[in-house]
Design a protein around this motif. Structure first.
Motif, PDB file in Angstrom:
ATOM      1  N   ASP A  45     -17.097  -0.633  -1.880  1.00  0.00           N
ATOM      2  CA  ASP A  45     -18.173  -0.376  -2.843  1.00  0.00           C
ATOM      3  C   ASP A  45     -18.031   0.994  -3.508  1.00  0.00           C
ATOM      4  O   ASP A  45     -18.472   1.186  -4.641  1.00  0.00           O
ATOM      5  N   GLY A  46     -17.386   1.936  -2.811  1.00  0.00           N
ATOM      6  CA  GLY A  46     -17.296   3.283  -3.369  1.00  0.00           C
ATOM      7  C   GLY A  46     -15.917   3.685  -3.827  1.00  0.00           C
ATOM      8  O   GLY A  46     -15.704   4.834  -4.227  1.00  0.00           O
ATOM      9  N   ALA A  47     -14.951   2.752  -3.814  1.00  0.00           N
ATOM     10  CA  ALA A  47     -13.550   3.109  -4.113  1.00  0.00           C
ATOM     11  C   ALA A  47     -13.291   3.151  -5.610  1.00  0.00           C
ATOM     12  O   ALA A  47     -12.502   2.370  -6.151  1.00  0.00           O
ATOM     13  N   ALA A  48     -13.927   4.079  -6.286  1.00  0.00           N
ATOM     14  CA  ALA A  48     -13.799   4.161  -7.743  1.00  0.00           C
ATOM     15  C   ALA A  48     -12.399   4.571  -8.192  1.00  0.00           C
ATOM     16  O   ALA A  48     -11.929   4.168  -9.250  1.00  0.00           O
ATOM     17  N   GLY A  49     -11.718   5.377  -7.373  1.00  0.00           N
ATOM     18  CA  GLY A  49     -10.399   5.858  -7.785  1.00  0.00           C
ATOM     19  C   GLY A  49      -9.258   4.926  -7.430  1.00  0.00           C
ATOM     20  O   GLY A  49      -8.100   5.190  -7.769  1.00  0.00           O
ATOM     21  N   SER A  50      -9.562   3.827  -6.772  1.00  0.00           N
ATOM     22  CA  SER A  50      -8.525   2.892  -6.352  1.00  0.00           C
ATOM     23  C   SER A  50      -8.117   2.000  -7.522  1.00  0.00           C
ATOM     24  O   SER A  50      -8.980   1.497  -8.241  1.00  0.00           O
ATOM     25  N   PRO A  51      -6.813   1.794  -7.749  1.00  0.00           N
ATOM     26  CA  PRO A  51      -6.395   0.937  -8.867  1.00  0.00           C
ATOM     27  C   PRO A  51      -6.863  -0.500  -8.656  1.00  0.00           C
ATOM     28  O   PRO A  51      -6.703  -1.069  -7.578  1.00  0.00           O
ATOM     29  N   THR A 351      -7.743  -9.312   5.649  1.00  0.00           N
ATOM     30  CA  THR A 351      -6.585 -10.170   5.416  1.00  0.00           C
ATOM     31  C   THR A 351      -6.242 -10.880   6.718  1.00  0.00           C
ATOM     32  O   THR A 351      -6.288 -10.272   7.798  1.00  0.00           O
ATOM     33  N   VAL A 352      -5.938 -12.159   6.642  1.00  0.00           N
ATOM     34  CA  VAL A 352      -5.656 -12.984   7.817  1.00  0.00           C
ATOM     35  C   VAL A 352      -4.140 -13.081   7.998  1.00  0.00           C
ATOM     36  O   VAL A 352      -3.433 -13.534   7.103  1.00  0.00           O
ATOM     37  N   LEU A 353      -3.665 -12.653   9.168  1.00  0.00           N
ATOM     38  CA  LEU A 353      -2.229 -12.545   9.396  1.00  0.00           C
ATOM     39  C   LEU A 353      -1.818 -13.179  10.718  1.00  0.00           C
ATOM     40  O   LEU A 353      -2.590 -13.224  11.666  1.00  0.00           O
ATOM     41  N   GLY A 354      -0.555 -13.644  10.763  1.00  0.00           N
ATOM     42  CA  GLY A 354       0.058 -14.080  12.006  1.00  0.00           C
ATOM     43  C   GLY A 354       0.655 -12.892  12.735  1.00  0.00           C
ATOM     44  O   GLY A 354       0.681 -11.769  12.208  1.00  0.00           O
ATOM     45  N   PRO A 355       1.175 -13.096  13.959  1.00  0.00           N
ATOM     46  CA  PRO A 355       1.685 -11.979  14.773  1.00  0.00           C
ATOM     47  C   PRO A 355       2.772 -11.151  14.095  1.00  0.00           C
ATOM     48  O   PRO A 355       2.720  -9.916  14.108  1.00  0.00           O
ATOM     49  N   GLY A 356       3.763 -11.806  13.493  1.00  0.00           N
ATOM     50  CA  GLY A 356       4.828 -11.064  12.826  1.00  0.00           C
ATOM     51  C   GLY A 356       4.318 -10.290  11.635  1.00  0.00           C
ATOM     52  O   GLY A 356       4.738  -9.152  11.370  1.00  0.00           O
ATOM     53  N   GLU A 357       3.379 -10.889  10.903  1.00  0.00           N
ATOM     54  CA  GLU A 357       2.807 -10.219   9.739  1.00  0.00           C
ATOM     55  C   GLU A 357       2.022  -8.978  10.144  1.00  0.00           C
ATOM     56  O   GLU A 357       2.090  -7.937   9.469  1.00  0.00           O
ATOM     57  N   ILE A 358       1.278  -9.076  11.231  1.00  0.00           N
ATOM     58  CA  ILE A 358       0.537  -7.902  11.712  1.00  0.00           C
ATOM     59  C   ILE A 358       1.500  -6.749  11.965  1.00  0.00           C
ATOM     60  O   ILE A 358       1.235  -5.592  11.604  1.00  0.00           O
ATOM     61  N   ALA A 359       2.649  -7.065  12.554  1.00  0.00           N
ATOM     62  CA  ALA A 359       3.626  -6.024  12.880  1.00  0.00           C
ATOM     63  C   ALA A 359       4.194  -5.363  11.634  1.00  0.00           C
ATOM     64  O   ALA A 359       4.360  -4.142  11.597  1.00  0.00           O
ATOM     65  N   TYR A 360       4.481  -6.146  10.582  1.00  0.00           N
ATOM     66  CA  TYR A 360       5.058  -5.462   9.415  1.00  0.00           C
ATOM     67  C   TYR A 360       3.992  -4.828   8.521  1.00  0.00           C
ATOM     68  O   TYR A 360       4.278  -3.866   7.800  1.00  0.00           O
ATOM     69  N   TRP A 361       2.751  -5.325   8.576  1.00  0.00           N
ATOM     70  CA  TRP A 361       1.690  -4.634   7.831  1.00  0.00           C
ATOM     71  C   TRP A 361       1.447  -3.234   8.381  1.00  0.00           C
ATOM     72  O   TRP A 361       0.994  -2.350   7.642  1.00  0.00           O
ATOM     73  N   ALA A 362       1.743  -3.012   9.653  1.00  0.00           N
ATOM     74  CA  ALA A 362       1.593  -1.666  10.221  1.00  0.00           C
ATOM     75  C   ALA A 362       2.458  -0.655   9.481  1.00  0.00           C
ATOM     76  O   ALA A 362       2.179   0.549   9.498  1.00  0.00           O
ATOM     77  N   LEU A 363       3.516  -1.143   8.829  1.00  0.00           N
ATOM     78  CA  LEU A 363       4.422  -0.263   8.095  1.00  0.00           C
ATOM     79  C   LEU A 363       3.864   0.165   6.733  1.00  0.00           C
ATOM     80  O   LEU A 363       4.473   0.987   6.051  1.00  0.00           O
ATOM     81  N   THR A 364       2.728  -0.396   6.339  1.00  0.00           N
ATOM     82  CA  THR A 364       2.223  -0.139   4.985  1.00  0.00           C
ATOM     83  C   THR A 364       1.036   0.821   4.934  1.00  0.00           C
ATOM     84  O   THR A 364       0.553   1.135   3.846  1.00  0.00           O
ATOM     85  N   LYS A 365       0.576   1.282   6.069  1.00  0.00           N
ATOM     86  CA  LYS A 365      -0.660   2.083   6.071  1.00  0.00           C
ATOM     87  C   LYS A 365      -0.575   3.282   5.123  1.00  0.00           C
ATOM     88  O   LYS A 365      -1.465   3.506   4.300  1.00  0.00           O
ATOM     89  N   GLN A 366       0.505   4.057   5.214  1.00  0.00           N
ATOM     90  CA  GLN A 366       0.599   5.257   4.382  1.00  0.00           C
ATOM     91  C   GLN A 366       0.912   4.920   2.926  1.00  0.00           C
ATOM     92  O   GLN A 366       0.572   5.687   2.019  1.00  0.00           O
ATOM     93  N   ALA A 367       1.541   3.759   2.701  1.00  0.00           N
ATOM     94  CA  ALA A 367       1.778   3.338   1.315  1.00  0.00           C
ATOM     95  C   ALA A 367       0.455   3.016   0.629  1.00  0.00           C
ATOM     96  O   ALA A 367       0.246   3.364  -0.548  1.00  0.00           O
ATOM     97  N   PHE A 368      -0.454   2.352   1.330  1.00  0.00           N
ATOM     98  CA  PHE A 368      -1.791   2.121   0.773  1.00  0.00           C
ATOM     99  C   PHE A 368      -2.420   3.447   0.371  1.00  0.00           C
ATOM    100  O   PHE A 368      -2.940   3.599  -0.744  1.00  0.00           O
ATOM    101  N   GLU A 369      -2.385   4.404   1.289  1.00  0.00           N
ATOM    102  CA  GLU A 369      -3.026   5.701   1.029  1.00  0.00           C
ATOM    103  C   GLU A 369      -2.356   6.428  -0.131  1.00  0.00           C
ATOM    104  O   GLU A 369      -3.025   7.108  -0.928  1.00  0.00           O
ATOM    105  N   HIS A 370      -1.030   6.265  -0.249  1.00  0.00           N
ATOM    106  CA  HIS A 370      -0.308   6.911  -1.344  1.00  0.00           C
ATOM    107  C   HIS A 370      -0.849   6.459  -2.698  1.00  0.00           C
ATOM    108  O   HIS A 370      -0.938   7.262  -3.648  1.00  0.00           O
ATOM    109  N   PHE A 371      -1.196   5.178  -2.805  1.00  0.00           N
ATOM    110  CA  PHE A 371      -1.709   4.642  -4.069  1.00  0.00           C
ATOM    111  C   PHE A 371      -3.246   4.675  -4.146  1.00  0.00           C
ATOM    112  O   PHE A 371      -3.850   3.941  -4.911  1.00  0.00           O
ATOM    113  N   HIS A 372      -3.859   5.544  -3.315  1.00  0.00           N
ATOM    114  CA  HIS A 372      -5.317   5.715  -3.298  1.00  0.00           C
ATOM    115  C   HIS A 372      -6.035   4.412  -2.941  1.00  0.00           C
ATOM    116  O   HIS A 372      -7.116   4.111  -3.454  1.00  0.00           O
ATOM    117  N   MET A 373      -5.401   3.647  -2.070  1.00  0.00           N
ATOM    118  CA  MET A 373      -5.990   2.424  -1.544  1.00  0.00           C
ATOM    119  C   MET A 373      -6.208   2.610  -0.048  1.00  0.00           C
ATOM    120  O   MET A 373      -5.874   3.647   0.520  1.00  0.00           O
TER     121      MET A 373
END
Length: 542
Positions: A45-51, A351-373
Motif C-alpha cells: 500500500d505504501g510502495a510508491a517508489g517501486s516500479p 507467491t506460491v512455490l515448490g521446494p526447488g523454487e523456494i531455494a532459487y528465490w532465496a537468491l533474489t532477495k537483494q535483487a528485489f531491493e536493488h530495484f526498490h522492490m
C-alpha cells in the motif's frame, strides 16, 4: 485428511518451511507469521517508489488473453478488480505441460485459490488468484509428455514430438492436428472406460484445436478446470505481456552489472548460511534471453556488449535497450529476472512455490531491493497423495502404512512373504547348508595331507555343492511365491500408486487418469475445503 512430513530433498526449503532462523533470514517475510502478511499488505500500500506497470494496460492485456483461451466470467471479474489500487494478488506458475502436466500443477493452482480466498476474507479486500504459465520456457522435452499407470502395472510415457527441433519457447511451437490427434488417441487407449471418459477426451480435444501450442492447450485446460473459481491466467510469452514488460526490461538492461552483483551477494548469503546453490549465478550473466535465428538464446555481457555463448547475435547496450522499447517480444526473462517481472506486473501479496523454487528465490532477495522492490511472501504449495479405495483396502489387508511404502517397502513385502512360509524354507535351507559345511569342510581340509591338488579340488567341490543348495533354495522360493502372485501384484500396485519411480505420486502422474475414474468432484473438494498452507503433505482418499 491425514498429514505427514515428506522430506523434500531440498534443505533450504525444508528449513524455511520449518521456520529455522538461517533460512528465514534469506527471505523478508515468513508465510507462517500472520503479522508478516499484514506487513506485506502495508508495504504494498505504501510502495510508491517501486516500479509498477499501469494497471489499466494490465487489465486490458489480461482480458484479451483470458478471453482468447476461453476463461470464465469469474476470472474476468477478477481481472477487472485488478484495476482497483486496493486489489492484491496471489501468484504462482508452472511450465505448460501436456494435458496439464503432473498432478503438482493442479495442486499449485489449488494453493493459489485457497490463499486468495483466505486472505480476501481476512483482509476484507479483493485478492486475485493468478496462474503464471511459463510459455517462454524452451525445454520442450520437460513438458511434452505425461506418465500413466497402465492396467498391466507399467508406467507408460505418452508424448508429442518436437515440431521443428529448434530451441525456442513452447508457446511459439504450434502442433499439427495430426500430432494432437495421435496424442489424444494414445491417452484414450491408456485410460479405462468410465462414465467420465467421453467428456474428458472431448474437452481435451477442444483444448487442442486450431493448431494449438502446448501453452495454448494448457491454458484452455486450466480455464476449464479452474475458471469457475476465478483463476486468472497469464502466459509469460504473450506479445501483449511483453509490451507491458518493456520498461522493466529497460531497467534490467541499464542496471545489468549491478543486478548481477545483487544476485551474487544473495548467493553469498545463501552459501554463508550453509546451503547449496540451486541456480548458479554468473558474474557476466545478463539474466535475459533473446529470440533470434528461430531460437531462444541466453545472453551474457562481453565488455560493453551482450551476446549469446555461440556469438550468433551481438548487441550493444543501446541496441538491446532499443529492442526492449520497440520489440519487447524479442526479449524473455530467465529464472532470476522472472520474479522481478512478476512483482513489476502484479501487486503480489504472496507467491506460491515448490521446494526447488523456494531455494532459487532465496537468491533474489537483494535483487528485489536493488530495484526498490521487496520479495513477496513465499508460500509452499500444497502437496497431496491420492489414494483410491481399492488401494486403501489393500494397504489395510497387508498392514502397510504410508511410511512403510515410502521408507521400507521391500523389507515389509519380504517380511509378509516370509510370514507365509509355513515350510520354513529359509531356515531349513540355512540349516542344511550349515550342517553340510560343518561336516564336509573338515574332510576337505584333511585332503591337504594327500596333496594340495586334491585339497583344491575339494574346496571347489564344496563351493559348487553350496551353490547348488542356494540354487534349489531360490527355485523353491520362486515356486512358493507363485502361490502369492496376486498378493505380490497388489503390493506392487500400492507402490506404483503412491511412490512411482521412487518419487512422490504428484511428480510423476498426470491428473487425467483420476479425472477419468472419479470425475471432477475430488478436485472441487480440494479447492472448496479450507486447507491450511503449512508445508505438510496430505493424504486424500478418493
Amino acid at each position: 485428511m491425514e498429514t505427514f512430513h515428506w522430506k523434500k530433498n531440498q534443505q533450504l526449503s525444508e528449513d524455511y518451511i520449518a521456520g529455522k532462523d538461517a533460512a528465514k533470514a534469506l527471505f523478508p517475510y515468513h508465510f507462517g507469521r500472520e503479522e508478516d502478511w499484514q506487513a506485506r499488505v502495508s508495504w504494498l500500500d505504501g510502495a510508491a517508489g517501486s516500479p509498477r506497470v499501469d494497471r489499466k494496460r494490465l487489465v486490458d492485456t489480461l482480458h484479451a488473453y483470458n478471453l482468447r483461451v476461453g476463461n470464465s466470467g469469474a476470472a474476468m471479474r477478477h481481472i477487472d478488480a485488478l484495476g482497483d489500487a486496493q486489489t492484491l494478488a496471489i501468484v504462482g506458475g508452472q511450465q505448460a505441460g501436456l494435458f496439464g502436466g503432473e498432478l503438482l500443477v493442479l495442486y499449485k493452482a489449488i494453493t493459489i485459490l485457497q490463499l486468495a480466498r483466505e486472505w480476501s476474507h481476512k483482509l476484507q479486500r479483493t485478492v486475485v488468484p493468478i496462474f503464471w504459465i511459463a510459455g517462454e520456457d524452451h525445454d520442450f522435452d520437460e513438458v511434452n509428455h505425461i506418465n500413466v499407470l497402465s492396467n498391466t502395472q507399467h508406467i507408460e510415457k505418452l508424448k508429442v514430438d518436437h515440431p521443428t527441433g529448434l530451441r525456442t519457447s513452447v508457446s511459439r511451437l504450434p502442433l499439427s492436428a495430426e500430432a494432437w490427434e495421435e496424442a489424444l488417441n494414445k491417452l484414450d487407449s491408456a485410460l479405462m472406460d468410465t462414465e467420465f471418459k467421453a467428456s474428458l477426451i472431448a474437452n481435451l480435444r477442444s483444448a487442442t484445436e486450431d493448431g494449438a501450442t502446448l501453452s495454448d492447450a494448457f491454458a484452455r485446460w486450466m480455464a476449464m478446470l479452474f475458471g469457475e473459481y476465478g483463476l486468472v491466467l497469464i502466459d509469460a510469452d504473450e506479445p501483449g505481456v511483453r509490451a507491458l514488460e518493456s520498461s522493466m526490461f529497460e531497467m534490467i538492461i541499464d542496471q545489468n552489472e549491478s543486478f548481477a552483483g545483487a544476485l551474487l551477494r544473495s548467493q553469498s548469503d545463501v552459501s554463508g548460511a550453509g546451503y547449496g546453490i540451486q541456480a548458479e549465478i554468473q558474474e557476466d550473466g545478463a539474466n535475459l534471453f533473446t529470440f533470434a535465428e528461430g531460437q531462444r538464446l541466453l545472453l551474457h555481457r562481453e565488455s560493453n556488449y551482450f551476446a549469446d555463448k555461440k556469438n550468433l547475435i551481438r548487441f550493444s547496450k543501446d541496441d538491446l535497450r532499443d529492442l526492449a522499447t520497440r520489440k519487447p517480444e524479442r526479449l524473455s526473462n530467465n529464472v532470476m529476472s522472472r520474479p522481478l517481472m512478476q512483482e513489476f506486473l502484479f501487486p503480489v501479496l504472496a507467491t506460491v512455490l515448490g521446494p526447488g523454487e523456494i531455494a532459487y528465490w532465496a537468491l533474489t532477495k537483494q535483487a528485489f531491493e536493488h530495484f526498490h522492490m521487496r520479495m513477496p511472501i513465499v508460500a509452499p504449495r500444497l502437496e497431496f497423495t491420492l489414494i483410491e479405495g481399492t488401494i486403501k483396502k489393500q494397504m489395510d489387508k497387508y498392514d502397510f502404512t504410508i511410511n512403510d511404502v515410502l521408507e521400507r517397502f521391500d523389507e515389509k513385502k519380504q517380511a509378509w512373504l516370509d510370514a507365509q512360509d509355513t515350510l520354513r524354507l529359509n531356515d531349513r535351507f540355512d540349516e542344511v547348508k550349515e550342517s553340510f559345511r560343518s561336516s564336509y569342510a573338515p574332510l576337505v581340509e584333511s585332503l591337504s595331507a594327500i596333496n594340495p591338488g586334491v585339497k583344491k579340488l575339494g574346496d571347489t567341490n564344496l563351493a559348487k555343492i553350496l551353490e547348488q543348495i542356494d540354487y534349489l533354495h531360490h527355485k523353491a522360493n520362486e515356486a512358493s511365491h507363485t502361490q502369492f502372485d496376486a498378493a505380490i501384484r497388489q503390493l506392487e500396485r500400492i507402490r506404483l500408486t503412491i511412490f512411482p519411480l521412487a518419487k512422490p505420486q504428484e511428480r510423476v502422474y498426470n491428473g487425467c487418469a483420476y479425472l477419468n475414474r472419479y470425475g471432477n468432484a475430488w478436485l472441487h473438494s480440494l479447492i472448496e475445503t479450507p486447507i491450511p498452507v503449512d508445508g505438510l503433505h496430505r493424504i486424500y482418499h478418493l
